[in-house]
Design an enzyme around this catalytic site. Structure first.
Site, PDB file in Angstrom:
ATOM      1  N   HIS A 175     -12.710  -1.108  -7.643  1.00 24.35           N
ATOM      2  CA  HIS A 175     -13.933  -0.283  -7.681  1.00 24.35           C
ATOM      3  C   HIS A 175     -13.656   1.225  -7.536  1.00 24.35           C
ATOM      4  O   HIS A 175     -14.526   2.032  -7.809  1.00 24.35           O
ATOM      5  CB  HIS A 175     -14.981  -0.789  -6.660  1.00 24.35           C
ATOM      6  N   ASP A 194       0.882  -1.185   0.000  1.00 24.33           N
ATOM      7  CA  ASP A 194       0.000   0.000   0.000  1.00 24.33           C
ATOM      8  C   ASP A 194       0.909   1.222   0.000  1.00 24.33           C
ATOM      9  O   ASP A 194       2.143   1.101  -0.080  1.00 24.33           O
ATOM     10  CB  ASP A 194      -0.940  -0.003   1.232  1.00 24.33           C
ATOM     11  N   GLY A 203       4.551   1.257  -1.769  1.00 23.59           N
ATOM     12  CA  GLY A 203       4.713   1.559  -3.191  1.00 23.59           C
ATOM     13  C   GLY A 203       3.458   2.139  -3.810  1.00 23.59           C
ATOM     14  O   GLY A 203       2.495   2.475  -3.114  1.00 23.59           O
ATOM     15  N   ASP A 204       3.504   2.220  -5.138  1.00 18.74           N
ATOM     16  CA  ASP A 204       2.415   2.815  -5.925  1.00 18.74           C
ATOM     17  C   ASP A 204       1.985   1.775  -6.947  1.00 18.74           C
ATOM     18  O   ASP A 204       2.780   1.401  -7.824  1.00 18.74           O
ATOM     19  CB  ASP A 204       2.958   4.084  -6.607  1.00 18.74           C
ATOM     20  N   PHE A 205       0.744   1.281  -6.832  1.00 25.29           N
ATOM     21  CA  PHE A 205       0.346   0.179  -7.722  1.00 25.29           C
ATOM     22  C   PHE A 205       0.218   0.602  -9.177  1.00 25.29           C
ATOM     23  O   PHE A 205       0.076  -0.237 -10.059  1.00 25.29           O
ATOM     24  CB  PHE A 205      -0.879  -0.584  -7.212  1.00 25.29           C
TER      25      PHE A 205
HETATM   26  N1  SAH Z   1      -8.093  -3.417   0.506  1.00 26.86           N
HETATM   27  C1  SAH Z   1      -8.503  -2.632   1.644  1.00 26.86           C
HETATM   28  C2  SAH Z   1      -8.468  -1.121   1.386  1.00 26.86           C
HETATM   29  C3  SAH Z   1      -9.278  -0.638   0.219  1.00 26.86           C
HETATM   30  S1  SAH Z   1      -9.261   1.134   0.089  1.00 26.86           S
HETATM   31  C4  SAH Z   1      -9.884  -3.036   2.079  1.00 26.86           C
HETATM   32  O1  SAH Z   1     -10.607  -3.669   1.324  1.00 26.86           O
HETATM   33  O2  SAH Z   1     -10.269  -2.709   3.187  1.00 26.86           O
HETATM   34  C5  SAH Z   1      -8.086   1.368  -1.166  1.00 26.86           C
HETATM   35  C6  SAH Z   1      -6.651   1.270  -0.716  1.00 26.86           C
HETATM   36  O3  SAH Z   1      -5.818   1.592  -1.847  1.00 26.86           O
HETATM   37  C7  SAH Z   1      -6.268   2.258   0.392  1.00 26.86           C
HETATM   38  O4  SAH Z   1      -5.705   1.587   1.474  1.00 26.86           O
HETATM   39  C8  SAH Z   1      -5.258   3.197  -0.282  1.00 26.86           C
HETATM   40  O5  SAH Z   1      -4.217   3.646   0.592  1.00 26.86           O
HETATM   41  C9  SAH Z   1      -4.696   2.318  -1.384  1.00 26.86           C
HETATM   42  N2  SAH Z   1      -4.127   3.067  -2.509  1.00 26.86           N
HETATM   43  C10 SAH Z   1      -4.679   4.132  -3.147  1.00 26.86           C
HETATM   44  N3  SAH Z   1      -3.883   4.541  -4.132  1.00 26.86           N
HETATM   45  C11 SAH Z   1      -2.769   3.733  -4.119  1.00 26.86           C
HETATM   46  C12 SAH Z   1      -1.606   3.634  -4.921  1.00 26.86           C
HETATM   47  N4  SAH Z   1      -1.401   4.477  -5.942  1.00 26.86           N
HETATM   48  N5  SAH Z   1      -0.702   2.655  -4.651  1.00 26.86           N
HETATM   49  C13 SAH Z   1      -0.913   1.787  -3.609  1.00 26.86           C
HETATM   50  N6  SAH Z   1      -2.017   1.818  -2.821  1.00 26.86           N
HETATM   51  C14 SAH Z   1      -2.937   2.779  -3.078  1.00 26.86           C
END
Ligand code: SAH
Length: 345
Positions: free
Chosen positions: A254, A210, A234-236
């Site tokens: 979503h 995350d 990181g950044d996905f």
């Molecule tokens: N999977 C978790 C959180 C979903 S919310 C659950 O179901 O409860 C979406 C998540 O994506 C958040 O924790 C946010 O920090 C992460 N996120 C948003 N942009 C991101 C990015 N560019 N790279 C990595 N994580 C990211």
């Protein structure tokens, strides 16, 4: 005693009018839920039922107003008024307790927070094409990063952990991971889902991926075994950890428009070990008029995540196909979040 003098049968149109009137008031229940969550009413009922007067004193609230809030919620099985007029906890109200296992209190506070409330209240702005970014000057995740933890103790990450945790056990018990595999939770927030999976599958290795400021707050220490997990900030949109067997994406796909989703899915496709799988965990919108929690969450997404949406099975199939993946099966988990499994095409 009210004298019932009018037993006229209502016409279809009259019934329909009253029905619509009542629907327009549905938002009142969420507001009442927010009020009791803020006041911490459930915590004061752990030791037994109390009157509105006692609760008002404990929460520094106005007795008459608090009584009316509780009376409304009792019509929805959140609290119950007993024969002596005291309020008591019901099974749903137990989840509002701060000390409940995976308490929903911060989840309720977040989903009814003014930024969510305002977005849903004026959803017509988004329906007409305005975006969260245009209204707030930044995207949804930047907004919560900037805002941090509110004085009531919640921010996006602990609140989402509370909200999303209600579904995790359904997901954990409905997927069999082969012994010894490595699972990455992509956008895994504080790690609650991964924690549940590692607990149930003692030979698995987990990687929590995350944003850096999120993984640093992870809960994986609760497993009591530091050798079975690691964090990966990181950044996905750039890349995800390499060579794992499973890439879970719960409530991630979503949040984004199709092009962004394809970038995330392609990064998983490129990173995965031979025979690897992508597990998208999102609601799958059913056909027709069937009520579904996914259709409610989808409204929030119109307001807060530009291009974000809950999708139908066919829409997932198409997204996967554009990312070099093939939808293999959809697993109904018994709650509104399904596991949509994809393999390399
Ligand atoms: N999977 C978790 C959180 C979903 S919310 C659950 O179901 O409860 C979406 C998540 O994506 C958040 O924790 C946010 O920090 C992460 N996120 C948003 N942009 C991101 C990015 N560019 N790279 C990595 N994580 C990211």
């Amino acid at each position: 005693m009210i004298e019932h003098i009018n037993d006229t049968k209502l016409s279809e149109s009259e019934t329909a009018g009253l029905f619509l009137l009542e629907r327009s008031l549905d938002y009142v229940y969420s507001a009442a839920l927010r009020a009791v969550a803020l006041l911490g009413v459930a915590d004061h009922l752990v030791d037994g039922p109390k009157t509105a007067a006692e609760l008002a004193q404990l929460t520094e609230a106005d007795e008459s107003s608090l009584y009316r809030v509780l009376r409304l919620l009792a019509t929805k099985e959140v609290f119950r008024q007993n024969e002596s007029g005291q309020f008591e906890l019901t099974a749903p109200a137990q989840h509002l307790r701060t000390d409940a296992p995976s308490s929903l209190r911060s989840g309720v506070l977040w989903v009814t927070d003014e930024v969510m409330w305002g977005s849903i209240g004026e959803i017509v702005r988004n329906v007409r094409g305005e975006t969260f970014k245009k209204i707030h000057g930044m995207n949804f995740f930047e907004y919560w990063k900037e805002r941090g933890v509110s004085s009531d103790g919640y921010d996006f990450h602990n609140a989402y952990d509370s909200f999303s945790n209600k579904e995790n056990e359904f997901l954990v018990r409905n997927y069999d991971f082969p012994n010894g595999s490595t699972v990455v939770d992509v956008g895994g927030n504080l790690g609650a889902l991964l924690l549940g999976i590692l607990r149930r599958n003692p030979t698995l290795h987990g990687i929590l991926f995350d944003q850096p400021h999120v993984v640093n707050r992870n809960r994986l220490g609760e497993l009591g075994d530091d050798k079975r997990w690691e964090i990966s900030p990181g950044d996905f949109f750039k890349s995800v950890p390499k060579n794992a067997d499973f890439y879970m994406l719960k409530y991630v796909i979503h949040d984004w428009n199709d092009e962004d989703c394809i970038r995330i899915l392609r990064n998983c496709r490129e990173a995965m070990a031979p025979g690897g799988r992508v597990l998208v965990m999102d609601p799958v919108i059913p056909k027709g008029n069937t009520p579904h929690i996914g259709k409610l969450l989808d409204q929030l997404l119109i307001g807060v995540c530009e291009g974000g949406r809950e999708r139908k099975e066919e829409e997932f199939r198409q997204l996967f196909a554009r990312a070099g993946l093939r939808l293999n099966r959809v697993i109904d988990t018994g709650c509104h979040v399904s596991i949509i499994e994809a393999v390399a095409d």
